[in-house]
Scaffold this active site. Sequence first.
Site, short mmCIF file in Angstrom:
data_model
loop_
_atom_site.label_atom_id
_atom_site.label_comp_id
_atom_site.label_asym_id
_atom_site.label_seq_id
_atom_site.Cartn_x
_atom_site.Cartn_y
_atom_site.Cartn_z
N ASP A 89 0.84 -1.20 0.00
CA ASP A 89 0.00 0.00 0.00
C ASP A 89 0.88 1.25 0.00
O ASP A 89 2.06 1.21 0.38
CB ASP A 89 -0.94 0.00 1.20
N GLU A 151 0.19 -0.66 5.91
CA GLU A 151 1.25 -0.01 6.69
C GLU A 151 1.05 1.49 6.75
O GLU A 151 1.31 2.13 7.78
CB GLU A 151 2.62 -0.35 6.09
#
Length: 443
Positions: A89, A151
């Site tokens: 991500d 994250e």
Amino acid sequence: MNSAEEQRIDIEKVLPAARAALEELVRIPSVSAVPTAALATAAELTAALFRDAGMPEVEIIDNGAHPAVLARYPAPPGRPTVLLYAHHDVQPAGPPQTWTSPPFEPVERGGRLYGRGTSDDKAAVAAHLAAVLAHGGRPPCGVTVLVEGEEEIGSPALSTLLDRYRDRLAADVIVIADSENLVSGTPAFTTSLRGSTACVVELRTLAAGVHSGGFGGAAPDALTALCRLLATLHDEHGDVAVAGLTSGAEPAYDYPSTRFRADAGVLDGVELHGTGSVAARVWTKPAVSVLAIDAPPLATASNTLHAAARAKVGLRIAPGDDAPRAANALAEHLRTHAPFGARVSVTVNEVAQPYQVDTTARWFAAAARAYRTAYGRDVVHIGSGGSIPFVAAFAETFPTATILITSAGADNLSRAHGPDESVPLTEFARACHAEALLLGELG
């Protein structure tokens, strides 16, 4: 590692595939803050890459959150296992006009690959892939790859994932390739991380807003009181003035002030905050920042004394300190230093522990040898002023594992989270080589 093993690793043969994988990943706008199908697409591509590389066990984990990928090559008898961590991500790209080229279209300029996620952290996915490919899909040690998808929003489900998949994630070495090299060409292991906390402080001084002409000069307005309160967070030298916070040890590695000023973009004539070495100020001492203030915009401002005002205050916590205790110290300072008897409320929003890597752990020296061979220079130990909250979760779940916090090519010019994020391709190649050699060392 013996010379035969080192010669067997021809990183140049796998770099084209690793770079192609990186570019393909960058094209996917997998922004975790605004969940879309792109996150599933990024996870599916990641799984396919490691499946095609020969990993015998590959699974996409839903975990009730953003999809993660778990790939495993079981350790041969008597060999250790390394866990290679990354995340697929990314941060939002921000206004497209601030980018020189489209953020989700990888473009090479001047030896750097530009695009959102090139350095943070899709380069790590590609570097892990390169390390596996360099051994023909059959590494000499056990390899587990974990690529999560949240994250950038704080990894809220990672602790649950670690607990649920503890047996399959257990490792002797954990490589977290989510940091940077301070200087291109010099490999760095990040050995200390500051913790973090943030709070919202609200001041109230009046029952309602009133006319600044009729009441100004005697009635205290909340915005002025808030400014005076925020000014108490630092002393006259710019050092943090919150009582009870601690500092870590002086870093062994120097961060020259001239380089820091250039890296941070400090304007000519503007002095740096604080005292002591720059390395200590940004790695091992606490830092307080005012992150936001609720205030009327100039375009709609009126001549009014405001009844209430709010600010978000962030605290970076030194290695060795305790995050909840530090958060309480910040909140207590804000409650007790408000001027004019203003009413104060403080809400702590987040807390992340600092972390200090054990550089005497069993496999640390072997890792240093691998990176020294790949870069042709000794590894330096640096700190990070930022926080990687899940490192402490890994350490708690696997207390005997050697933890390595490395760069997958990112350097001090990579501009992670900012416009024109990039990774130097030479550094990316060295990181791929270093990881491949590390697998050989462990084998």
